[in-house]
Scaffold this motif. Structure first.
Motif, short mmCIF file in Angstrom:
data_model
loop_
_atom_site.label_atom_id
_atom_site.label_comp_id
_atom_site.label_asym_id
_atom_site.label_seq_id
_atom_site.Cartn_x
_atom_site.Cartn_y
_atom_site.Cartn_z
N HIS A 22 -7.13 -12.35 5.75
CA HIS A 22 -6.08 -11.38 6.02
C HIS A 22 -4.73 -12.02 5.67
O HIS A 22 -4.43 -13.12 6.13
CB HIS A 22 -6.05 -10.97 7.50
N ASP A 23 -3.92 -11.33 4.88
CA ASP A 23 -2.64 -11.92 4.49
C ASP A 23 -1.78 -10.87 3.82
O ASP A 23 -2.25 -9.78 3.46
CB ASP A 23 -2.87 -13.08 3.51
N LEU A 24 -0.49 -11.21 3.66
CA LEU A 24 0.38 -10.38 2.84
C LEU A 24 -0.08 -10.44 1.40
O LEU A 24 -0.56 -11.47 0.93
CB LEU A 24 1.83 -10.86 2.93
N MET A 25 0.10 -9.35 0.69
CA MET A 25 -0.26 -9.30 -0.72
C MET A 25 0.47 -10.41 -1.49
O MET A 25 -0.11 -11.14 -2.27
CB MET A 25 0.09 -7.92 -1.29
N GLY A 26 1.79 -10.51 -1.27
CA GLY A 26 2.58 -11.57 -1.90
C GLY A 26 2.98 -11.29 -3.33
O GLY A 26 3.92 -11.88 -3.85
N GLU A 27 2.27 -10.41 -4.01
CA GLU A 27 2.56 -10.02 -5.39
C GLU A 27 2.25 -8.53 -5.53
O GLU A 27 1.71 -7.90 -4.63
CB GLU A 27 1.70 -10.82 -6.38
N LEU A 28 2.59 -7.98 -6.68
CA LEU A 28 2.30 -6.58 -6.93
C LEU A 28 0.95 -6.38 -7.60
O LEU A 28 0.51 -5.25 -7.80
CB LEU A 28 3.40 -5.95 -7.80
N GLY A 46 1.81 0.02 2.50
CA GLY A 46 2.26 0.42 1.18
C GLY A 46 1.19 1.16 0.41
O GLY A 46 0.11 1.45 0.90
N ILE A 47 1.53 1.47 -0.85
CA ILE A 47 0.61 2.18 -1.74
C ILE A 47 -0.29 1.17 -2.44
O ILE A 47 0.19 0.18 -2.98
CB ILE A 47 1.40 2.98 -2.80
N VAL A 48 -1.58 1.43 -2.44
CA VAL A 48 -2.53 0.51 -3.05
C VAL A 48 -3.46 1.26 -3.99
O VAL A 48 -4.04 2.29 -3.61
CB VAL A 48 -3.38 -0.22 -1.98
N TYR A 49 -3.57 0.75 -5.21
CA TYR A 49 -4.54 1.26 -6.17
C TYR A 49 -5.54 0.16 -6.49
O TYR A 49 -5.16 -0.99 -6.69
CB TYR A 49 -3.86 1.71 -7.48
N SER A 79 4.41 -2.85 -3.17
CA SER A 79 5.19 -3.75 -2.34
C SER A 79 4.46 -5.07 -2.13
O SER A 79 3.24 -5.09 -1.90
CB SER A 79 5.48 -3.11 -0.98
N GLU A 80 5.19 -6.17 -2.18
CA GLU A 80 4.60 -7.47 -1.89
C GLU A 80 4.28 -7.63 -0.42
O GLU A 80 3.57 -8.55 -0.02
CB GLU A 80 5.56 -8.58 -2.33
N ASN A 81 4.79 -6.72 0.42
CA ASN A 81 4.60 -6.81 1.86
C ASN A 81 3.38 -6.05 2.36
O ASN A 81 3.18 -5.91 3.57
CB ASN A 81 5.84 -6.29 2.59
N VAL A 82 2.58 -5.53 1.44
CA VAL A 82 1.32 -4.89 1.84
C VAL A 82 0.42 -5.94 2.49
O VAL A 82 0.26 -7.05 1.98
CB VAL A 82 0.61 -4.27 0.61
N ILE A 83 -0.15 -5.58 3.64
CA ILE A 83 -1.09 -6.47 4.32
C ILE A 83 -2.51 -6.12 3.88
O ILE A 83 -2.91 -4.96 3.92
CB ILE A 83 -0.97 -6.34 5.85
N MET A 84 -3.24 -7.12 3.45
CA MET A 84 -4.63 -6.92 3.04
C MET A 84 -5.56 -7.53 4.09
O MET A 84 -5.37 -8.68 4.49
CB MET A 84 -4.89 -7.59 1.69
#
Length: 268
Positions: A22-28, A46-49, A79-84
Motif C-alpha cells: 500500500h503506498d502513494l502512486m508517486g507518479e502518473l 483520484g482517477i485511475v485507468y 494525480s501522484e497522490n492516488v493511494i494504491m
C-alpha cells in the motif's frame, strides 16, 4: 522509469506468499508489466485507468479491479497522490472461475473494512501468520460478494476508420450525436457502420457511447465537483432522470449515492 521502483520485482520472489503493498502512486504512470500472482487493486484519491492489451478499464472510487496472473497491464492516474492498495495472491489449481477473468467490482462495507485493516502491512505475508489468514479470507469471500462485474471498460479499436470515429465521439460527448448523421459524416452507410462497431469493438454504437459517457461522468463527479445536472449535460443528457437511470444500470447506484460514497471514503 523502471519497474523496480514500483516493487514489481518483489511480488513473485516467494511464490507461496501473499504479497501486500500500500503506498502513494508517486507518479502518473506505472509502465506495462505482469506477474505470476493474481492482483487485487483498490485505489483512492483520484482517477485511475488500467490498460491491458485489449481494453482500457476505468477504476472508480470504492471499487477494486481483479487482474488474473500473467495479464500485462499499465496503470495511469491523474494525480501522484492516488493511494494504491495491492494484494497479490498465488494461483492454485481448480479455483473458482471468478479468479480467471479481469473485472471491476464495487466494494461493500465489509470488504472495505477488511482492506483498510491491511493498511500497515507490507511485503510477503507468510502462510501460518495471522496477516496471511486475514488476506486469504479477503480472497475467499470475493466470489460470494462480488456478483456484479461492472462494464467499466472499453475495447481498443483496431480499424483505423473506426479509431477516427471513436476519437470524434470522445471529443463531443456533450453533444447530441445521431448515428445516421455520424455515418454520413464519416462516409458510411448506417448498416456498414453498425457492422464495423460490432466486428471491431464487439458492441453496438449505442453500447459504446453509453459506457463512454458514463465513464466521463464518473470523472466529472470525482474531479470537478459538479452538480449531477451539470454532469448530465456535460455528457450529452438533457434529462437528469434519464442520466441517473443509465448511471444506475451500469454502476448499480445513483450519481448522488456515488458522490456520497466518495465522501464517506474520504472521511474513513
Amino acid at each position: 522509469m523502471t519497474e523496480e521502483k514500483y516493487y514489481i520485482n518483489k511480488v513473485d520472489t516467494d511464490k507461496k506468499s501473499i504479497y501486500c503493498h500500500h503506498d502513494l502512486m508517486g507518479e502518473l504512470l506505472i509502465p506495462t508489466h505482469k506477474h505470476d500472482k493474481a492482483q487485487m487493486l483498490y485505489t483512492e484519491g483520484g482517477i485511475v485507468y488500467v490498460i491491458t492489451q485489449t481494453n482500457t478499464y476505468f477504476l472508480p472510487a470504492r471499487h477494486f479491479m481483479w487482474i488474473p496472473k500473467g495479464v500485462e497491464h499499465s496503470i495511469h492516474t491523474n494525480s501522484e497522490n492516488v493511494i494504491m492498495r495491492n494484494l497479490y495472491f498465488p494461483v492454485k489449481k481448480n479455483e473458482h472461475t471468478f479468479y480467471e477473468s479481469e473485472g471491476i467490482y464495487p466494494v461493500n462495507d465489509l470488504l472495505l473494512q477488511m482492506m483498510l485493516f491491511t493498511n500497515r502491512w507490507d511485503g510477503n505475508l507468510i502462510k501460518g501468520s495471522r496477516n496471511y489468514d486475514i488476506t486469504k479470507a479477503i480472497k475467499a469471500i470475493l466470489p460470494t460478494i462480488c456478483l456484479n462485474n461492472l462494464p467499466l471498460s472499453l475495447p481498443f479499436s483496431k480499424d483505423v476508420r473506426l479509431t477516427k470515429i471513436v476519437n470524434y465521439l470522445d471529443d463531443n460527448l456533450g453533444e447530441t450525436i445521431l448515428f445516421s448523421k455520424l455515418a454520413i459524416q464519416f462516409g458510411f452507410s448506417e448498416r456498414s457502420l453498425y457492422r464495423l462497431f460490432q466486428k471491431d469493438l464487439g458492441m453496438s454504437f449505442i453500447q459504446y457511447l453509453t459506457i463512454r459517457r458514463i465513464l466521463k461522468a464518473i470523472e466529472l463527479l470525482l474531479e470537478k465537483n459538479l452538480a449531477v445536472n451539470e454532469v448530465a449535460q456535460a455528457v450529452g443528457y438533457n434529462s437528469v432522470p434519464s442520466f441517473s437511470n443509465t448511471f444506475y444500470k451500469i454502476l448499480r447506484q445513483r450519481p448522488s449515492d456515488y458522490i456520497n460514497g466518495e465522501q464517506i471514503l474520504k472521511k474513513s
